[in-house]
Design a protein around this motif. Structure first.
Motif, mmCIF file in Angstrom:
data_model
loop_
_atom_site.group_PDB
_atom_site.id
_atom_site.type_symbol
_atom_site.label_atom_id
_atom_site.label_comp_id
_atom_site.label_asym_id
_atom_site.label_seq_id
_atom_site.Cartn_x
_atom_site.Cartn_y
_atom_site.Cartn_z
ATOM 1 N N CYS A 146 71.851 108.096 36.563
ATOM 2 C CA CYS A 146 73.045 107.717 37.343
ATOM 3 C C CYS A 146 73.544 106.285 37.111
ATOM 4 N N LEU A 147 72.688 105.396 36.633
ATOM 5 C CA LEU A 147 73.085 103.995 36.501
ATOM 6 C C LEU A 147 73.093 103.491 35.063
ATOM 7 N N PHE A 148 72.508 104.265 34.135
ATOM 8 C CA PHE A 148 72.407 103.799 32.753
ATOM 9 C C PHE A 148 73.026 104.847 31.826
ATOM 10 N N ASP A 149 74.105 104.444 31.160
ATOM 11 C CA ASP A 149 74.852 105.358 30.301
ATOM 12 C C ASP A 149 74.580 105.075 28.827
ATOM 13 N N LYS A 150 74.397 106.132 28.073
ATOM 14 C CA LYS A 150 74.195 106.015 26.628
ATOM 15 C C LYS A 150 75.435 105.400 25.974
ATOM 16 N N ILE A 185 76.474 102.520 26.284
ATOM 17 C CA ILE A 185 76.999 101.414 27.096
ATOM 18 C C ILE A 185 75.853 100.454 27.421
ATOM 19 N N GLU A 186 74.887 100.923 28.239
ATOM 20 C CA GLU A 186 73.721 100.076 28.537
ATOM 21 C C GLU A 186 72.664 100.156 27.451
ATOM 22 N N TYR A 187 72.651 101.248 26.697
ATOM 23 C CA TYR A 187 71.639 101.427 25.651
ATOM 24 C C TYR A 187 72.183 102.363 24.577
ATOM 25 N N VAL A 188 71.499 102.374 23.434
ATOM 26 C CA VAL A 188 71.818 103.321 22.365
ATOM 27 C C VAL A 188 70.528 104.021 21.946
ATOM 28 N N VAL A 189 70.658 105.149 21.273
ATOM 29 C CA VAL A 189 69.494 105.855 20.729
ATOM 30 C C VAL A 189 69.599 105.795 19.208
ATOM 31 N N MET A 190 68.636 105.105 18.573
ATOM 32 C CA MET A 190 68.631 104.948 17.118
ATOM 33 C C MET A 190 67.234 105.214 16.581
ATOM 34 N N ASP A 191 67.133 106.010 15.545
ATOM 35 C CA ASP A 191 65.850 106.309 14.906
ATOM 36 C C ASP A 191 64.828 106.846 15.909
ATOM 37 N N GLY A 192 65.299 107.652 16.845
ATOM 38 C CA GLY A 192 64.397 108.248 17.829
ATOM 39 C C GLY A 192 63.865 107.290 18.865
ATOM 40 N N LYS A 193 64.544 106.141 19.054
ATOM 41 C CA LYS A 193 64.108 105.144 20.035
ATOM 42 C C LYS A 193 65.292 104.703 20.896
ATOM 43 N N ILE A 219 68.059 98.676 23.984
ATOM 44 C CA ILE A 219 68.934 98.072 24.993
ATOM 45 C C ILE A 219 70.096 97.344 24.325
ATOM 46 N N VAL A 220 71.277 97.460 24.932
ATOM 47 C CA VAL A 220 72.461 96.734 24.477
ATOM 48 C C VAL A 220 72.696 95.561 25.421
ATOM 49 N N ASP A 221 72.838 94.353 24.872
ATOM 50 C CA ASP A 221 73.102 93.158 25.676
ATOM 51 C C ASP A 221 74.476 93.295 26.329
ATOM 52 N N GLU A 222 74.513 93.216 27.675
ATOM 53 C CA GLU A 222 75.774 93.417 28.381
ATOM 54 C C GLU A 222 76.770 92.289 28.133
ATOM 55 N N GLN A 223 76.278 91.104 27.723
ATOM 56 C CA GLN A 223 77.167 89.977 27.475
ATOM 57 C C GLN A 223 77.761 90.015 26.072
ATOM 58 N N THR A 224 76.945 90.297 25.081
ATOM 59 C CA THR A 224 77.374 90.189 23.687
ATOM 60 C C THR A 224 77.614 91.529 23.011
ATOM 61 N N GLY A 225 77.047 92.612 23.562
ATOM 62 C CA GLY A 225 77.179 93.914 22.925
ATOM 63 C C GLY A 225 76.212 94.123 21.777
ATOM 64 N N ARG A 226 75.296 93.163 21.590
ATOM 65 C CA ARG A 226 74.333 93.287 20.492
ATOM 66 C C ARG A 226 73.133 94.123 20.940
ATOM 67 N N ILE A 227 72.499 94.770 19.970
ATOM 68 C CA ILE A 227 71.269 95.521 20.253
ATOM 69 C C ILE A 227 70.121 94.541 20.372
ATOM 70 N N LYS A 283 64.947 111.191 29.532
ATOM 71 C CA LYS A 283 66.327 111.695 29.658
ATOM 72 C C LYS A 283 66.922 112.038 28.302
ATOM 73 N N GLU A 284 66.661 111.183 27.294
ATOM 74 C CA GLU A 284 67.261 111.349 25.969
ATOM 75 C C GLU A 284 66.394 112.202 25.026
ATOM 76 N N ASN A 285 65.301 112.757 25.551
ATOM 77 C CA ASN A 285 64.428 113.650 24.764
ATOM 78 C C ASN A 285 63.861 112.982 23.516
#
Length: 327
Positions: free
Chosen positions: A249-253, A255-263, A266-274, A291-293
């Motif tokens: 409910c509070l963390f969206d793929k 936006i707050e995080y990404v899924v890369m190479d099966g992991k 976290i995405v930095d909310e200020q800079t957008g960097r991984i 959640k992301e299997n």
């Protein structure tokens, strides 16, 4: 010895993270002789705007494994949480439809059957719902929400249970907290399970009952152990439910995080960097992995942590440079 000699020099060069982690390790040693850093006197920080503004609140964390950290309930409880979240989404969609209709009719009040209450329920149920966010951007709607919320917050939130009784769980987006309601507990408790499957026991009262019972000393010890074990299991179960609800409910793929190479990264909310190598604490990262299997990694615990901003503030004198200025 190499690090200690480096800090004994008149000027020591290094990265921000190296200095921060050396500080954390120094605070975990048993004797002063094992520490490598000297008194934090003067620091000159390159790219100071990036370090003390963009990454200011980024924590440096030293963590380690916890006993039985691989024994987790995320996959076991995930189907229940998906069912709970789906039910909440249906509820919130209906509250939002009711709110739009009632507010259009001029019924903007805070009582049952009025638009203000339906709007507040939708907001407390799923504050990140895109349709709700769009509706709140319309003229006057946000004011209706705030007015209704103020009514239910007054008198130490005495009336708030009447607002929340139709929800399965309540979200405090600002503090990133989620609380199950009685309706939610009833939904996630499977048929045939004890009704207190997701309810914390009154440990103090139960232990007092055992202590005052006519049982032998050994029987009392066995019953007390059983009570504490039941408390620990339920505590872990509720904690897992709470973290899974946050993940959904509070963390969206993307936006707050990404899924890369099966992991999950976290995405930095200020800079957008991984943020490579960073993980959410307290089981939240494992909940997002479930959640992301992807593979759910073993739980860890934090031994020491400090933000870059707080670390550099401990220096007696602090200066910095960037491409455009010197401070």
């Amino acid at each position: 010895d190499g690090r200690k000699n480096a800090y004994l020099a008149d000027i020591t060069y290094g990265t921000n993270n190296e200095f921060g982690f050396d500080y954390l390790r120094d605070n975990m040693v048993r004797t002063a002789e094992e520490q490598v850093q000297r008194k934090l006197h003067y620091a000159m920080v390159d790219e100071v705007d990036s370090v003390l503004i963009d990454d200011a609140r980024t924590p440096l964390i030293i963590s380690g494994p916890v006993p039985k950290g691989e024994e987790q309930m995320f996959h076991e409880l995930k189907p229940r949480i998906e069912r709970l979240v789906a039910a909440q989404k249906r509820n919130v969609s209906q509250f939002l439809l009711d709110a739009k209709k009632l507010i259009a009719e001029g019924k903007t009040g805070h009582r049952e059957g009025e638009g203000g209450l339906a709007l507040l329920r939708a907001h407390r149920g799923l504050p990140k719902n895109s349709a709700l966010i769009k509706f709140l951007s319309e003229p006057g709607v946000k004011q209706i929400l705030l007015k209704t919320e103020n009514f239910y917050l007054q008198d130490q939130q005495k009336e708030m249970p009447n607002c929340d009784k139709e929800l399965f769980f309540v979200i405090d987006e600002k503090n990133k907290q989620i609380d199950l309601t009685d309706k939610g507990i009833e939904l996630v408790t499977a048929s045939g399970e004890e009704k207190d499957f997701f309810v914390m026991p009154d440990v103090g009262g139960l232990l007092a009952e055992v202590e005052n019972s006519p049982l032998s000393h050994e029987e009392k010890l066995n019953q007390k152990d059983a009570i504490l074990q039941d408390f620990n299991i339920k505590s872990e179960r509720l904690h897992t439910v709470n973290q899974l609800l946050k993940a959904y409910c509070l963390f969206d793929k993307d936006i707050e995080y990404v899924v890369m190479d099966g992991k999950v990264k976290i995405v930095d909310e200020q800079t957008g960097r991984i943020m490579e190598g960073r993980r959410y604490s307290d089981g939240l990262h494992q909940a997002i992995e479930a959640k992301e299997n992807v593979t759910v990694e073993a739980a860890t615990q934090t031994f020491a942590t400090v933000t870059l901003q707080n670390f550099f503030r401990m220096y007696h004198k602090l200066s910095g440079i960037d491409r455009k200025s010197v401070v």
